[in-house]
Design an enzyme around this catalytic site. Structure first.
Site, PDB file in Angstrom:
ATOM      1  N   SER A 172      -9.828   1.925   2.717  1.00  9.64           N
ATOM      2  CA  SER A 172      -8.926   2.638   1.845  1.00  9.64           C
ATOM      3  C   SER A 172      -7.891   1.763   1.138  1.00  9.64           C
ATOM      4  CB  SER A 172      -8.194   3.716   2.647  1.00  9.64           C
ATOM      5  OG  SER A 172      -7.365   3.128   3.634  1.00  9.64           O
TER       6      SER A 172
ATOM      7  N   SER B  84     -10.045  -0.341   6.938  1.00 14.20           N
ATOM      8  CA  SER B  84      -9.457  -0.247   5.598  1.00 14.20           C
ATOM      9  C   SER B  84      -8.748  -1.483   5.059  1.00 14.20           C
ATOM     10  CB  SER B  84      -8.494   0.930   5.541  1.00 14.20           C
ATOM     11  OG  SER B  84      -9.232   2.115   5.403  1.00 14.20           O
TER      12      SER B  84
ATOM     13  N   LYS C 287       0.846  -1.197   0.000  1.00 14.14           N
ATOM     14  CA  LYS C 287       0.000   0.000   0.000  1.00 14.14           C
ATOM     15  C   LYS C 287       0.884   1.251   0.000  1.00 14.14           C
ATOM     16  CE  LYS C 287      -3.958   2.035   2.514  1.00 14.14           C
ATOM     17  NZ  LYS C 287      -4.884   1.878   3.658  1.00 14.14           N
TER      18      LYS C 287
HETATM   19  N1  GLN Z   1     -13.237   4.470   6.005  1.00 16.77           N
HETATM   20  C1  GLN Z   1     -12.660   4.875   7.243  1.00 16.77           C
HETATM   21  C2  GLN Z   1     -12.196   6.305   7.140  1.00 16.77           C
HETATM   22  O1  GLN Z   1     -12.369   6.882   6.107  1.00 16.77           O
HETATM   23  C3  GLN Z   1     -11.540   3.948   7.606  1.00 16.77           C
HETATM   24  C4  GLN Z   1     -10.289   4.240   6.883  1.00 16.77           C
HETATM   25  C5  GLN Z   1      -9.142   3.377   7.316  1.00 16.77           C
HETATM   26  O2  GLN Z   1      -9.290   2.369   7.977  1.00 16.77           O
HETATM   27  N2  GLN Z   1      -7.955   3.836   6.966  1.00 16.77           N
HETATM   28  O3  GLN Z   1     -11.669   6.860   8.059  1.00 16.77           O
END
Ligand code: GLN
Length: 454
Positions: A135, A159, A60
């Site tokens: 994400s 995410s 990532k």
């Molecule tokens: N969707 C959540 C956010 O936007 C989680 C994102 C994540 O786990 N990095 O904060």
């Protein structure tokens, strides 16, 4: 089969599908091929060591890689070449895996669909009109599309697990502190964890094994033993006690999703486990708590992107204040700006007690909910997400509907416990995920259940 063959396969597959899937932001083909040649020389000798010897892996793009462009999918880091490797990347080198490239994500990991990337929209390989989740959307899509065998994601509120669920692959968020965050571009430091995304549970256990452990460079990494995760995959779940929170099968969770979880519980019952309904009474506050705390932490963490130290610098400034302002105005995307504003507000004097401090207290209550359940049960089981993958563009207009996606994953980060998503069926051709949550540092039991079920 040689390592060169494996690496060939990976890039061949990328050639075939990448213009549709768009999972990668940067490929590292020359170095990968070079490394493959070096490893091939060791094949058949005593030097052919490493837990992931010759395995193609994607990383990532919020995990820093030395001399390999790392952007966190933000224009503000568009041309950023880190001068060091994250601890997990060093550990992968020790394990002798091969880095194929860097994977797309929501900018600074803020999002649930990878649509917030500053560069491109990754597609779900199961249906190119739907999102891969986020994400870590690139990390899940690349594994699902067969571009790499393994990938690393990061999980602050879901995410890793949510995109794994949407893409029909296995994704684990380890216990907070199990894996070093040194070199992970910080979003919300008290919640962020790096974790593995793979095609099956066994591969997942190998990858976690390779990246786990205490790191002197990360003061929040934990000094606890790293057990042999692969050894825990015995297939035996007899006598295991499962808790199923009623909030996880309640309003807003789609019928097919509930059904797939009930089917999974039947399978686990046949294998000798038992389950009971329980309650996580404070989970209804998890979303609000999460967005306050994570945005507060983000507003502090993202202060370092000022046009002086890293990446993009606005050319349209003739004094220092304008340099800061213009760099950030031009470099950050909309969602990132929304979170910085929310966080700055919540931390400002006069509001701190009402918002940030209150949220910290609620976080403790949520953590206690989990402790109460784990006093009596071995694991918690439920869906990973309320719905399968949604259409690209479907949720972009309203940030609140997008935020609701993580309602089942967020409490796990607030409590710091480990959670996995494993495929558990389909709805209209789109994968569904089963979430298994464990006690602090008990990834072994989480894996054991996931493996028995899979
Ligand atoms: N969707 C959540 C956010 O936007 C989680 C994102 C994540 O786990 N990095 O904060």
């Amino acid at each position: 089969i040689s390592v060169t063959d494996l690496v060939d396969e990976s890039y061949k597959r990328i050639d075939q599908v990448e213009d549709k899937v768009q999972a990668f932001l940067t490929l590292d083909e020359e170095s990968a091929r070079q490394k493959a040649i070096e490893l091939d020389k060791k094949l058949g000798t005593d030097d052919a060591k490493g837990l992931l010897f010759g395995m193609p892996i994607g990383i990532k793009d919020n995990i820093v890689t030395r001399n390999l462009r790392t952007t966190a999918a933000s224009k503000i880091l568009e041309n950023f070449d880190p001068i060091y490797d994250a601890t997990v990347v060093q550990k992968l080198q020790t394990a002798n895996s091969i880095t194929i490239g860097k994977l797309n994500m929501d900018e600074f990991a803020m999002g649930s669909s990878t649509e917030n990337s500053g560069f491109q929209k990754t597609k779900n390989p199961w249906n190119l009109e739907t999102v891969p989740g986020g994400s870590s959307g690139g990390s899940a899509a690349a594994v699902a599309a067969g571009e790499v065998l393994f990938s690393l994601g990061s999980d602050t509120g879901g995410s890793i697990r949510q995109p794994a669920s949407f893409c029909g692959v296995v994704g684990l968020k380890p216990t907070y502190g199990r894996v070093s965050r040194f070199g992970l571009i910080a979003f919300a430091s008290s919640l962020d964890q790096i974790g593995p995304i793979t095609r099956n549970v066994e591969d997942n256990a190998y990858l976690l094994q390779a990246i786990s452990g205490l790191d002197p460079m990360d003061s929040t990494s934990a000094n606890v033993d790293v057990p042999n995760f692969v050894q825990s995959l015995t297939g035996d779940v007899k006598g295991l006690k499962i808790a199923v929170p009623k909030e996880y099968l309640g309003e807003g969770v789609k019928e097919e999703v509930k059904q797939s979880v009930l089917d999974a519980l039947k399978t686990l019952e046949k294998l000798g486990a038992t389950w009971e309904e329980v309650s996580l009474p404070h989970s209804k506050y998890a979303l609000a708590t999460y967005y306050l705390l994570s945005s507060s932490e983000a507003s502090a963490n993202l202060a370092r992107f000022d046009g002086v130290r890293y990446g993009y610098r606005s050319p349209n400034a003739d004094n220092l204040m304008d340099l800061y302002k213009n760099t950030r105005a031009e470099g950050f995307g909309e969602e990132v700006k929304r979170r910085i504003m929310l966080g700055t507000f919540a931390l400002s004097s006069g509001y701190y007690d009402a918002y940030y401090k209150k949220a910290q207290k609620v976080r403790t209550l949520i953590k206690q909910d989990f402790e109460n359940i784990f006093a009596k049960y071995d694991v918690i089981v439920g869906p990973t997400t309320p719905t399968p993958a949604f259409k690209i563009g479907e949720n972009t207009a309203d940030p609140m509907t997008m935020y609701l996606n993580d309602i089942l994953t967020i409490p796990v980060n607030l409590a710091g416990v480990p959670g996995i998503s494993v495929p558990c069926g389909f709805s209209n051709g789109l994968p569904l995920g089963l979430q298994i949550i464990g006690k602090h540092f008990d990834e072994s039991t989480v894996y054991r259940v996931a493996h028995a079920f899979e």
